[in-house]
Write an enzyme that holds these catalytic residues in place. Structure first.
Site, short mmCIF file in Angstrom:
data_model
loop_
_atom_site.label_atom_id
_atom_site.label_comp_id
_atom_site.label_asym_id
_atom_site.label_seq_id
_atom_site.Cartn_x
_atom_site.Cartn_y
_atom_site.Cartn_z
N HIS A 275 46.35 9.58 31.25
CA HIS A 275 46.58 8.47 32.19
C HIS A 275 45.72 8.63 33.44
O HIS A 275 45.59 9.72 34.01
CB HIS A 275 48.06 8.27 32.51
N GLU A 320 51.06 5.23 34.17
CA GLU A 320 52.06 6.06 33.50
C GLU A 320 53.15 6.49 34.46
O GLU A 320 54.33 6.47 34.12
CB GLU A 320 51.39 7.29 32.87
N GLU A 321 52.77 6.88 35.67
CA GLU A 321 53.74 7.44 36.60
C GLU A 321 54.83 6.43 36.97
O GLU A 321 56.00 6.78 37.06
CB GLU A 321 53.04 7.95 37.86
N ASP A 348 48.89 14.90 28.32
CA ASP A 348 49.53 14.65 29.62
C ASP A 348 50.49 15.78 29.98
O ASP A 348 51.61 15.55 30.42
CB ASP A 348 50.27 13.30 29.59
N HIS A 420 53.28 16.63 40.48
CA HIS A 420 53.80 15.65 41.44
C HIS A 420 53.88 16.18 42.87
O HIS A 420 54.72 15.74 43.66
CB HIS A 420 55.18 15.13 41.01
#
Length: 466
Positions: A275, A320-321, A348, A420
């Site tokens: 992604h 995607e997030e 991923d 993240h």
């Protein structure tokens, strides 16, 4: 005379067969070993991940950086020789972070390190101050009666274990994604959760959450422990939050793809990728510039070892997030997914070394898969007898339409130190580990695109999320 013509015909057929040898005949452990070795010395993946993180950086959906990432993807795929480079637009909802501050105002005033969770609401303009209720486990929050947290800030401090396969994240994911909703159901006015991370820094880790109609943020692990210690002293602990954010619908997003067309069966497609988007912290190197780089480079390496029968398509999914890109791609390619996608997969899980590969159960004993297993064994990779469980968030909608899938397990022991957070930066990517990923993917792509193996399976994925 008839026998003469038969001899001439036989000679002609032999000449044709020698001029166009069967690709399947070249798929063996020795050939796949050559593919593997070519990938180990190839620099494409490092060039891609370095370029994306340096020239674009963090790429949250709906930001100017994501627009630059779209243009970067088109230029990069084109420069690398991919054909049919395509940008597919879709609309999605986007949450954007604003100002965020948190502090303990009593009994022992101290600052707290937080990152708002995706889809969190804002606090009132002047902030929100309330007493906290600490739950050492997410189950403790769920066990609290409805209405019992009225006017309070719920704090969940359950620790995430470090695991090679990332199962610790899957086990606790709900305390971030569902926690704000469950806290709001019980009357809470705010929600704080210990970051889903395994690090020991004072860096919080963000991520998406379901809308809970209350401000919600992730705490740095050290600050979650600080709140635990204060609450254990038996005095009320009051926290002040100030958080602002915006939530927009119908924001444009983009899936960018490029093909290496097959020679012989070009309408049969292997779909892989990573992604393109990231959260707004760090530079998105591990999540998921690395996956974009690995799959792009693997496709190039596989094709460089000889023309392949089937088309390899690399997709850089664009949301995607915060969600939306996988569903949009599946909707636009539904017919292809049901009939023409030979196999799909996504990278991923960072840049750690691959240690396990799972393929559809019905092909485990195919000679080409056995040759693949032999070729990757020196890389300390095993082909699991168990079927794949999760192909990736962006390919899951394709899987639900019937596309067979694979699952390449990376070592995630360090992934959740970085995931993240502001620590997700290029310096955390090891070039050797990156090359090992490319080698495994390239060998598999050579098998999938070079031969005629049919990846049919009744296996279905277990839904998870990252």
């Amino acid at each position: 005379m008839a026998s003469l013509w038969l001899k001439i015909l036989a000679a002609a057929l032999l000449a044709v067969s020698m001029a166009a040898p069967s690709r399947a005949a070249e798929i063996n452990a020795a050939k796949l070993g050559a593919v593997r070795n070519a990938a180990l010395s190839d620099q494409t993946a490092w060039g891609v991940v370095e370029s994306l993180t340096t020239e674009v950086g963090a790429r949250p959906v709906g930001s100017p950086a994501m627009t630059r990432a779209r243009d970067w993807a088109v230029a990069k795929l084109t420069a690398l020789g991919f054909k049919n480079v395509t940008v597919e637009t879709f609309n999605t909802a986007v949450w954007t972070r604003g100002e965020e501050r948190a502090e303990i105002i009593g009994p022992f005033p101290q600052k707290l390190a937080i990152l708002g969770l995706g889809r969190s609401t804002s606090t009132p303009k002047d902030g929100l101050s309330a007493e906290i209720i600490v739950f050492p486990s997410y189950q403790g929050l769920l066990d609290a009666p409805l209405g019992s947290l009225k006017g309070k800030i719920a704090v969940v401090t359950q620790r995430m274990p470090r695991t090679q396969d990332g199962s610790g994240y899957g086990a606790l994911n709900a305390q971030r994604t569902r926690g704000p909703f469950e806290a709001a159901r019980r009357g809470a006015v705010g929600y704080l959760v210990r970051s889903l991370s395994t690090d020991d820094t004072r860096l919080p880790h963000t991520g998406a959450a379901s809308p809970g109609e209350i401000p919600a943020a992730a705490l740095a692990p050290a600050d979650a422990e600080l709140l635990e210690r204060m609450a254990a002293r038996g005095k009320p602990v009051t926290v002040r939050l100030r958080m602002t954010s915006t939530y927009r619908t119908d924001v444009p997003g983009w899936n960018v793809s490029g093909d290496i067309p097959g020679i012989g069966a070009p309408d049969e497609v292997i779909v892989i990728g990573g992604h393109l988007d990231s959260w707004d912290v760090g530079d998105g190197a591990v999540d998921d510039a690395a996956g974009v780089a690995i799959t792009t480079a693997a496709a190039k390496v596989a094709a460089s070892q000889g023309p392949l029968r089937r088309t390899i398509r690399v997709v850089m999914w664009g949301s995607e997030e915060q969600g939306g890109s996988g569903g949009a791609y599946a909707k636009q390619h539904a017919i292809e997914a049901r009939s023409k996608m030979i196999v799909v997969g996504e990278s991923d899980s960072g840049a750690g070394r691959i240690w396990r590969v799972a393929v559809p159960a019905l092909v485990l004993d195919h000679p080409h898969i056995r040759a693949f297993a032999a070729a990757v064994q020196p890389l300390r990779v095993m082909v699991d007898r168990a079927p794949p469980q999760f192909g990736g968030a962006d390919v899951q909608p394709l899987i639900e339409l019937g596309a067979p899938f694979v699952d390449f397990s990376q070592d995630m022991n360090r992934y959740f130190d970085l995931h993240h957070s502001d620590d997700d930066t290029l310096d955390k990517v090891d070039p050797g580990d990156l090359a090992q990923n490319v080698a495994v993917w390239a060998a598999f792509l050579y098998v999938a695109a070079g031969g005629d193996i049919v990846f049919k399976s009744n296996d279905r994925p277990v839904s998870t999320g990252q």
